[in-house]
Design an enzyme around this catalytic site. Structure first.
Site, PDB file in Angstrom:
ATOM      1  N   GLN A  34       2.241  -6.171  -2.916  1.00 40.05           N
ATOM      2  CA  GLN A  34       2.559  -6.177  -1.483  1.00 40.05           C
ATOM      3  C   GLN A  34       3.874  -5.416  -1.224  1.00 40.05           C
ATOM      4  O   GLN A  34       4.208  -4.519  -1.968  1.00 40.05           O
ATOM      5  CB  GLN A  34       2.613  -7.604  -0.917  1.00 40.05           C
ATOM      6  CG  GLN A  34       1.256  -8.297  -0.864  1.00 40.05           C
ATOM      7  CD  GLN A  34       0.891  -9.007  -2.146  1.00 40.05           C
ATOM      8  OE1 GLN A  34       1.711  -9.673  -2.741  1.00 40.05           O
ATOM      9  NE2 GLN A  34      -0.338  -8.874  -2.578  1.00 40.05           N
ATOM     10  N   GLY A  50      -4.035  -4.531  -4.174  1.00 42.29           N
ATOM     11  CA  GLY A  50      -5.002  -3.506  -4.542  1.00 42.29           C
ATOM     12  C   GLY A  50      -4.249  -2.300  -5.034  1.00 42.29           C
ATOM     13  O   GLY A  50      -3.522  -1.672  -4.267  1.00 42.29           O
ATOM     14  N   HIS A  51      -4.347  -2.002  -6.314  1.00 40.39           N
ATOM     15  CA  HIS A  51      -3.631  -0.863  -6.871  1.00 40.39           C
ATOM     16  C   HIS A  51      -4.632   0.175  -7.371  1.00 40.39           C
ATOM     17  O   HIS A  51      -5.447  -0.108  -8.234  1.00 40.39           O
ATOM     18  CB  HIS A  51      -2.711  -1.327  -8.013  1.00 40.39           C
ATOM     19  CG  HIS A  51      -1.589  -2.201  -7.513  1.00 40.39           C
ATOM     20  ND1 HIS A  51      -0.815  -2.985  -8.326  1.00 40.39           N
ATOM     21  CD2 HIS A  51      -1.112  -2.401  -6.262  1.00 40.39           C
ATOM     22  CE1 HIS A  51       0.080  -3.631  -7.592  1.00 40.39           C
ATOM     23  NE2 HIS A  51      -0.089  -3.293  -6.341  1.00 40.39           N
ATOM     24  N   LYS A  53       2.097   1.937  -5.181  1.00 37.56           N
ATOM     25  CA  LYS A  53       2.764   1.365  -6.372  1.00 37.56           C
ATOM     26  C   LYS A  53       1.950   1.592  -7.644  1.00 37.56           C
ATOM     27  O   LYS A  53       2.509   1.869  -8.691  1.00 37.56           O
ATOM     28  CB  LYS A  53       2.968  -0.149  -6.200  1.00 37.56           C
ATOM     29  CG  LYS A  53       4.055  -0.490  -5.207  1.00 37.56           C
ATOM     30  CD  LYS A  53       4.264  -1.983  -5.123  1.00 37.56           C
ATOM     31  CE  LYS A  53       3.116  -2.711  -4.478  1.00 37.56           C
ATOM     32  NZ  LYS A  53       2.903  -2.432  -3.056  1.00 37.56           N
ATOM     33  N   ASP A  56       0.818  -1.223   0.000  1.00 39.79           N
ATOM     34  CA  ASP A  56       0.000   0.000   0.000  1.00 39.79           C
ATOM     35  C   ASP A  56       0.848   1.268   0.000  1.00 39.79           C
ATOM     36  O   ASP A  56       0.461   2.286   0.563  1.00 39.79           O
ATOM     37  CB  ASP A  56      -0.964   0.022   1.217  1.00 39.79           C
ATOM     38  CG  ASP A  56      -1.763  -1.254   1.305  1.00 39.79           C
ATOM     39  OD1 ASP A  56      -2.252  -1.711   0.268  1.00 39.79           O
ATOM     40  OD2 ASP A  56      -1.880  -1.813   2.417  1.00 39.79           O
TER      41      ASP A  56
HETATM   42  P1  IMP Z   1      -2.707 -12.948   2.075  1.00 38.28           P
HETATM   43  O1  IMP Z   1      -1.761 -12.415   1.059  1.00 38.28           O
HETATM   44  O2  IMP Z   1      -4.147 -12.747   1.707  1.00 38.28           O
HETATM   45  O3  IMP Z   1      -2.410 -14.357   2.455  1.00 38.28           O
HETATM   46  O4  IMP Z   1      -2.515 -12.087   3.416  1.00 38.28           O
HETATM   47  C1  IMP Z   1      -1.321 -12.171   4.196  1.00 38.28           C
HETATM   48  C2  IMP Z   1      -0.941 -10.809   4.768  1.00 38.28           C
HETATM   49  O5  IMP Z   1      -0.535  -9.945   3.710  1.00 38.28           O
HETATM   50  C3  IMP Z   1      -2.077 -10.082   5.479  1.00 38.28           C
HETATM   51  O6  IMP Z   1      -1.529  -9.336   6.565  1.00 38.28           O
HETATM   52  C4  IMP Z   1      -2.607  -9.113   4.442  1.00 38.28           C
HETATM   53  O7  IMP Z   1      -3.242  -7.990   5.019  1.00 38.28           O
HETATM   54  C5  IMP Z   1      -1.304  -8.748   3.747  1.00 38.28           C
HETATM   55  N1  IMP Z   1      -1.508  -8.312   2.361  1.00 38.28           N
HETATM   56  C6  IMP Z   1      -1.744  -9.097   1.284  1.00 38.28           C
HETATM   57  N2  IMP Z   1      -1.844  -8.351   0.176  1.00 38.28           N
HETATM   58  C7  IMP Z   1      -1.628  -7.082   0.544  1.00 38.28           C
HETATM   59  C8  IMP Z   1      -1.554  -5.851  -0.182  1.00 38.28           C
HETATM   60  O8  IMP Z   1      -1.677  -5.777  -1.404  1.00 38.28           O
HETATM   61  N3  IMP Z   1      -1.292  -4.738   0.546  1.00 38.28           N
HETATM   62  C9  IMP Z   1      -1.091  -4.786   1.887  1.00 38.28           C
HETATM   63  N4  IMP Z   1      -1.136  -5.920   2.603  1.00 38.28           N
HETATM   64  C10 IMP Z   1      -1.404  -7.049   1.936  1.00 38.28           C
END
Ligand code: IMP
Length: 430
Positions: free
Chosen positions: A224, A40-41, A16, A13
């Site tokens: 991420q 989420g972009h 990007k 977040d």
């Molecule tokens: P997962 O990727 O859904 O398995 O989530 C694992 C961890 O990564 C959690 O803490 C999510 O909130 C975090 N996470 C996954 N994708 C994003 C992203 O695009 N931005 C911020 N945090 C993310």
């Protein structure tokens, strides 16, 4: 001329989407190489807001090729629904502008169920996943039972692979008291969408080789952030993929040496969604103020993000682990008007000083930040398009960050709008 990888240097977040969109003007091709629709972009272009999860950010620009590499876990339904929602905003997605790797693993409905079940079982220790099946899909890939894009072309093989996948996943669901899934429940809808998904399918490694030889500029778009990397992040509170720039080679098949510049997107403060350690987290009014001004809500889940001061120790760690060449500093304007601003320059734990974040989850949870305090600035930095228009104190803050993280600013983003960007050094020209 070089190819560029863009990655997040914190917990995701960082902004990007906007930077990739901005850079994609200079690129011919944009490639996603890890993660899935957990990302989420957000892009704001001419007043229109595009929220992308799985589609590379280049998709909104005409005449750019977008590629989803094999390192991404693809939920076919999420992909098709995203294609439909951007088409309502006038972005037409066809095999002309989108290609997906034939060897990319699929996220199937059973993965989402297992993800949500696993989180429920973890109770207090839950990771706070996005619940979209990302982790279980990666687990199945490594366990060599994934259904991949290419399997969609062969209904008999597809049935066999789903049966095999369910042997394991149904055992997990049943052990948790959840109802198992049957093959047809997954196969029938999948066969319906298969032709559409297959129309985008290609050997991406081969395509990238051709594009590279043609001298096309390629932008690799990470999802991420480094602190969510499954090896180098705040394990186990991480995602299930490697978020480092090096993953771009594995997750696309570009080959070593295919990337010459790593741009680390870095927010002027820190945020995190989900559980896990966050040394500079502010649970007070200041944190709430940053969250409010910065509109810090997850693009995917809508969850409020945890907010805190800039952590120079973590970003320096990301710079080193990831080989970041330069950073794009984002959301500086959110700090406009703060009387004082703090920067974390080290950690303390049981009398021991650390200039890095140790791997132990216990120590990570218990470290206390050591702060340096600076005066803030009262003038607005929002929408500034030239370095000379920035308040002197804001420049001082940026310079101190550069010094502490041992890396320079290549781009400065001063609002979500595409044009509000100050270019210091062009990554493609390096
Ligand atoms: P997962 O990727 O859904 O398995 O989530 C694992 C961890 O990564 C959690 O803490 C999510 O909130 C975090 N996470 C996954 N994708 C994003 C992203 O695009 N931005 C911020 N945090 C993310």
């Amino acid at each position: 001329m070089t190819n560029v990888a863009v990655i997040g240097s914190q917990w995701g977040d960082e902004g990007k989407g906007k930077v990739v969109d901005w850079l994609s003007e200079r690129a011919h091709v944009v490639v996603r190489f890890q993660g899935g629709h957990n990302a989420g972009h957000t892009l704001v272009i001419d007043g229109v807001t595009y929220k992308l999860s799985l589609l590379p950010s280049g998709i909104v620009r005409p005449n750019k090729l977008s590629i989803i590499g094999n390192g991404v876990v693809i939920d076919p339904y999420a992909l098709l629904s995203e294609i439909e929602s951007v088409s309502k905003l006038g972005v037409i997605v066809t095999p002309e502008n989108l290609r997906i790797a034939e060897n990319a693993p699929l996220i199937l409905p059973v993965h989402r169920k297992v993800d949500q079940m696993a989180e429920a079982i973890r109770g207090k220790g839950k990771i706070g996943t996005t619940g979209r099946g990302i982790g279980p899909a990666y687990e199945d890939k490594v366990a060599r039972r994934a259904v991949r894009v290419c399997d969609l072309a062969d209904p008999d093989l597809l049935r066999e692979k789903i049966e095999n996948l369910l042997v394991y996943n149904n055992a997990l669901l049943q052990a948790a008291g959840a109802p198992p899934m049957n093959v047809d429940e997954i196969l029938t809808p999948l066969l319906e969408v298969a032709p559409k998904i297959l129309s985008f399918s290609t050997p991406v490694w081969l395509l990238l080789d051709k594009l590279k030889r043609e001298g096309k500029r390629i932008l690799f778009e990470g999802a991420q952030g480094i602190m969510l990397d499954v090896d180098h992040g705040t394990y186990p509170y991480v995602t299930s993929s490697n978020t480092l720039a090096g993953t771009a080679t594995i997750g696309s098949g570009i080959g070593m040496g295919g990337i010459g510049y790593v741009l680390g997107i870095t927010k002027a403060y820190t945020t995190r969604v989900g559980s896990g350690p966050f040394p500079t987290e502010l649970t007070d009014a200041i944190g709430a103020k940053i969250g409010k001004i910065g509109n810090e809500f997850g693009t995917v889940t809508g969850r409020p993000r945890r907010c805190g001061w800039f952590d120079a120790v973590l970003v320096r760690q990301a710079v080193k682990i990831c080989g970041i060449t330069g950073i794009a500093l984002t959301k500086l304007d959110i700090l406009d008007g703060f009387e004082t601003i703090k920067i974390c320059v080290g950690y303390k734990h049981k009398g021991v000083l650390y200039d890095y974040l140790p791997a132990s989850m216990k120590i990570q949870a218990e470290v206390e930040p050591i702060y340096e305090e600076m005066s803030g600035w009262s003038e607005s930095t929002q929408g500034k398009r030239s370095w000379v228009d920035l308040p002197a104190q804001a420049i001082k803050y940026i310079r101190r960050i550069e010094e502490l993280i041992e890396c320079q600013v290549a781009l400065l983003s001063t609002s979500p709008k595409r044009e509000d960007t100050i270019l210091v050094r062009d990554p493609f020209a390096d």
